[in-house]
Design an enzyme around this catalytic site. Structure first.
Site, short mmCIF file in Angstrom:
data_model
loop_
_atom_site.label_atom_id
_atom_site.label_comp_id
_atom_site.label_asym_id
_atom_site.label_seq_id
_atom_site.Cartn_x
_atom_site.Cartn_y
_atom_site.Cartn_z
N ASP A 43 0.84 -1.20 0.00
CA ASP A 43 0.00 0.00 0.00
C ASP A 43 0.87 1.25 0.00
O ASP A 43 0.64 2.21 -0.74
CB ASP A 43 -0.99 0.00 1.19
CG ASP A 43 -0.38 -0.44 2.51
OD1 ASP A 43 0.80 -0.86 2.53
OD2 ASP A 43 -1.07 -0.35 3.54
N ASP A 81 0.17 -1.52 -13.71
CA ASP A 81 -0.86 -0.66 -14.32
C ASP A 81 -0.72 0.75 -13.76
O ASP A 81 -0.81 1.74 -14.48
CB ASP A 81 -2.28 -1.18 -14.03
CG ASP A 81 -2.81 -2.08 -15.15
OD1 ASP A 81 -1.99 -2.77 -15.78
OD2 ASP A 81 -4.04 -2.10 -15.37
#
Ligand code: IPM
Ligand code: MG
Length: 353
Positions: A219, A247
């Site tokens: 994260d 991505d």
């Protein structure tokens, strides 16, 4: 050199960008005096339609008996919108990775000076960002035990010591050839599999004293990547985290259509763009072929054909400098080029320089 290439165009925009990749490869081989042959094979929805299997045995044999695979994309709306489908095009890509033992996926994330305005991130922030994401490709959630019923489902994230050691070794070797900074991305504060990754990475770090190893929760890494992309040199991470982070990485470059990758391991290597099949754009000649073309550059790199790889990248940069670009990258006041027109321009540039 003689190169035998398996070409797997797949679905959606796949066939259009594949055509361009093959053209560019031919142009380079002509220029540098290499012999190249191409054998085509179906994969994904195209293969399901033809044989019922997204990665048919004949396609596997063709890949196995080639020096490299030039892969484009799989995925089709007919399957995306049908959760009950028994076979899915993506299974073809996963089967290919597994059967060819392609456990390491190398995804370079860079900015291109002439396309820097295309990133939604601030220019001064993304400028000169240049890192590699090394994604584990044949383990984790993608391949662990699964169960699916109407009211319960699970996927298992499983990794063995051997799988972790071999991907870390690849990552350390790349780090040694770059800026010698390896970031191991995991979720060791929550996941047992991540704790094993971290434990093994700590052991291996002592074998690579010239590389600075640091650890980051996924994260936090997702945030750091867009907050300070220049921090990273080489990232190594498990399959799902690598899928998501790359991505996100494309936002740094400015377009998904710019990022190539190499999948390497035990058998024939595969060179593939990181983007998907974009079925909505199929047949419209608007897809950016540069990720596919840059995958061809990575293919030449793999065979240590450095001048050939450099010639591909020079031609790609020239096309962007000359505003020969597809709509995703084109500057506001310029006319957009089609997929094939960009490919033709680059092919001609290679032949004439
Ligand atoms: C990728 C793609 C694939 C993946 C899909 C098409 C199965 O997103 O190569 O990143 O998830 O690995
Ligand atoms: Mg992906």
């Amino acid at each position: 050199m003689e190169l035998k290439i398996a070409v797997l165009p797949g679905d959606g925009i796949g066939p259009e960008i594949s055509k361009v990749g093959v053209k560019v490869m031919k142009a380079i081989c002509d220029k540098f005096g290499h012999k190249v042959s191409f054998e085509y094979a179906p994969v994904g929805a195209a293969a399901i339609d033809a044989t019922g299997n997204p990665f048919p045995e004949e396609t596997y044999e063709i890949c196995k008996n080639s020096d490299a695979v030039l892969f484009s994309a799989v995925g089709d709306l007919r399957f995306d919108n049908n959760p009950d489908a028994k076979v899915r095009p993506e299974q073809g890509l996963l089967a290919m990775r597994k059967k060819l033992g392609l456990f390491a996926n190398i995804r370079p994330i860079q900015t291109f000076p002439c396309a820097i305005d295309k990133s939604p991130l601030r220019k001064e922030l993304v400028k000169d960002a240049d890192f590699l994401c090394i994604r584990e490709l044949t383990g984790g959630l993608y391949f662990g035990e699964k169960f699916e019923s109407d009211d319960r489902a699970f996927d298992t994230c499983i990794y063995t010591r051997e799988e972790i050691e071999r991907i870390l070794k690849v990552a350390y070797e790349y780090a040694l050839r770059r800026r010698r900074h390896l970031t191991v991305v995991d979720k060791a504060n929550v996941l047992a599999s991540s704790r094993l990754w971290r434990k093994i990475a700590k052991e291996m770090a002592t074998e690579y004293p010239d590389v600075v190893t640091d650890f980051m929760y996924v994260d936090n890494a997702a945030m750091k990547m867009i907050q300070e992309p220049r921090f990273f040199d080489v990232i190594v991470t498990e399959n799902t985290f690598g899928d998501i982070l790359t991505d996100e990485g494309s936002v740094i470059s400015g377009s998904m259509g710019l990022l190539p990758s190499a999948s390497i391991g035990e058998s024939t290597p595969v060179f593939e763009p990181i983007h998907g099949s974009w079925p909505q754009a199929a047949g419209q000649d608007i897809a950016n072929p540069l990720a596919q073309i840059l995958s061809v550059a990575m293919l030449f790199d793999y065979f240590d054909l450095k001048d050939e790889a450099a010639a591909v990248r020079t031609a790609v940069n020239a096309s962007m400098d000359n505003f020969v670009r597809t709509p995703d990258l084109q500057a506001e006041c310029k006319e957009c080029y089609g997929t094939q027109a960009v490919g033709d321009w680059i092919t001609e540039y290679i032949a004439s320089h």
